[in-house]
Motif scaffolding. Structure first.
Motif, short mmCIF file in Angstrom:
data_model
loop_
_atom_site.label_atom_id
_atom_site.label_comp_id
_atom_site.label_asym_id
_atom_site.label_seq_id
_atom_site.Cartn_x
_atom_site.Cartn_y
_atom_site.Cartn_z
N ARG A 38 1.84 41.52 96.28
CA ARG A 38 1.12 42.78 96.06
C ARG A 38 1.57 43.45 94.76
O ARG A 38 0.78 44.11 94.10
N LEU A 39 2.83 43.29 94.43
CA LEU A 39 3.36 43.89 93.20
C LEU A 39 2.98 43.08 91.95
O LEU A 39 3.35 43.46 90.85
N GLY A 40 2.28 41.98 92.15
CA GLY A 40 1.80 41.21 91.01
C GLY A 40 2.67 40.04 90.60
O GLY A 40 2.39 39.39 89.59
N TYR A 41 3.69 39.74 91.38
CA TYR A 41 4.54 38.59 91.05
C TYR A 41 3.81 37.30 91.41
O TYR A 41 3.15 37.22 92.44
N GLN A 42 3.94 36.32 90.57
CA GLN A 42 3.36 35.01 90.82
C GLN A 42 4.44 34.17 91.49
O GLN A 42 5.55 34.04 90.97
N LEU A 43 4.13 33.59 92.63
CA LEU A 43 5.11 32.86 93.41
C LEU A 43 4.86 31.36 93.32
O LEU A 43 3.72 30.91 93.45
N GLY A 44 5.91 30.61 93.11
CA GLY A 44 5.83 29.16 93.06
C GLY A 44 7.01 28.54 93.77
O GLY A 44 8.03 29.22 94.01
N ILE A 45 6.88 27.28 94.12
CA ILE A 45 7.95 26.57 94.83
C ILE A 45 8.25 25.26 94.13
O ILE A 45 7.34 24.51 93.77
N ILE A 46 9.53 24.99 93.97
CA ILE A 46 10.03 23.68 93.58
C ILE A 46 10.91 23.24 94.74
O ILE A 46 11.90 23.91 95.05
N THR A 47 10.55 22.16 95.39
CA THR A 47 11.29 21.74 96.58
C THR A 47 11.61 20.25 96.54
O THR A 47 10.81 19.45 96.07
N ASN A 48 12.77 19.91 97.02
CA ASN A 48 13.13 18.51 97.19
C ASN A 48 12.55 18.02 98.51
O ASN A 48 12.49 18.78 99.48
N GLY A 49 12.14 16.78 98.55
CA GLY A 49 11.68 16.22 99.81
C GLY A 49 10.44 15.37 99.66
O GLY A 49 10.03 14.99 98.57
N PHE A 90 6.92 23.92 85.14
CA PHE A 90 6.39 24.86 84.16
C PHE A 90 5.25 24.25 83.35
O PHE A 90 4.33 24.95 82.93
N ALA A 91 5.28 22.95 83.15
CA ALA A 91 4.21 22.27 82.40
C ALA A 91 2.92 22.19 83.21
O ALA A 91 1.83 22.11 82.63
N THR A 92 3.02 22.21 84.54
CA THR A 92 1.83 22.03 85.38
C THR A 92 1.40 23.30 86.10
O THR A 92 0.49 23.26 86.93
N SER A 93 2.05 24.41 85.81
CA SER A 93 1.68 25.67 86.45
C SER A 93 1.42 26.71 85.36
O SER A 93 1.62 26.46 84.19
N GLU A 94 0.97 27.86 85.79
CA GLU A 94 0.76 28.96 84.85
C GLU A 94 1.96 29.91 84.85
O GLU A 94 1.86 31.02 84.36
N VAL A 95 3.06 29.46 85.38
CA VAL A 95 4.28 30.25 85.47
C VAL A 95 5.07 30.08 84.18
O VAL A 95 5.25 28.96 83.70
N ALA A 96 5.53 31.19 83.62
CA ALA A 96 6.29 31.15 82.38
C ALA A 96 7.79 31.12 82.69
O ALA A 96 8.28 31.98 83.43
N PRO A 97 8.54 30.16 82.14
CA PRO A 97 9.97 30.07 82.46
C PRO A 97 10.75 31.33 82.06
O PRO A 97 11.66 31.74 82.78
N GLU A 98 10.38 31.95 80.97
CA GLU A 98 11.12 33.13 80.51
C GLU A 98 10.89 34.34 81.41
O GLU A 98 11.60 35.33 81.31
N ARG A 99 9.90 34.26 82.29
CA ARG A 99 9.62 35.36 83.22
C ARG A 99 9.87 34.93 84.66
O ARG A 99 9.32 35.50 85.59
N SER A 100 10.71 33.91 84.83
CA SER A 100 10.93 33.34 86.16
C SER A 100 12.36 33.52 86.63
O SER A 100 13.29 33.57 85.83
N ILE A 101 12.49 33.59 87.93
CA ILE A 101 13.79 33.64 88.59
C ILE A 101 13.77 32.60 89.71
O ILE A 101 12.83 32.57 90.51
#
Length: 144
Positions: A38-49, A90-101
């Protein structure tokens, strides 16, 4: 011997099927993720498995719609903490590494991986496990 291998593969597939239905959300996790969205954060997952298992777990838990990008190690061929999986994300998403945690509970995979990928990190450490990794997370959270 052939029969043993066939039965072993069938048991393995059945196990993975059951594993894909297993999930238990931590108290407040869904509310926190929805609030972040709701606050506008883009959520992504990197998971092993295994991709089939991880995607099923996300779907079964109700979390899948909250994430715009999901990358499973099986599809990349490397697992966290290898920086290659982060690069691929980061290459396959619209998520920017410099704005990621990177937020994770796995010190050797999530937090060390974030460090190798030059990302800020939040280590969820409710058991207050000692950090002997040599990597310091940006923030450590001990309770929810």
């Amino acid at each position: 011997e052939q029969l043993g291998q066939t039965v072993g593969l069938e048991v393995d597939q059945e196990y993975l099927g059951y594993l894909g239905t297993q999930h238990e959300l931590m108290p407040g996790a869904m509310a926190m993720l929805k609030q972040a969205q709701r606050l506008g954060y883009q959520l992504g997952i990197i998971t092993n498995g295994v991709a089939k298992v991880q995607k099923s777990r996300l779907s079964e838990s109700g979390l899948a719609p909250l994430f715009s990008s999901v990358l499973v190690s099986e599809t990349v061929g490397v697992e966290k903490p290898d920086p290659v999986i982060f690069e691929r994300f980061f290459a396959t998403s619209e998520v920017a590494p410099e704005r990621s945690i990177m937020i994770g509970d796995g010190l050797p995979s999530d937090i060390v991986g974030a460090h190798k990928a030059h990302l800020a990190s939040v280590w969820y450490n409710p058991r207050r496990v000692a950090n002997t990794s040599g990597v310091t997370p940006t923030v450590t959270v001990a309770n929810h």
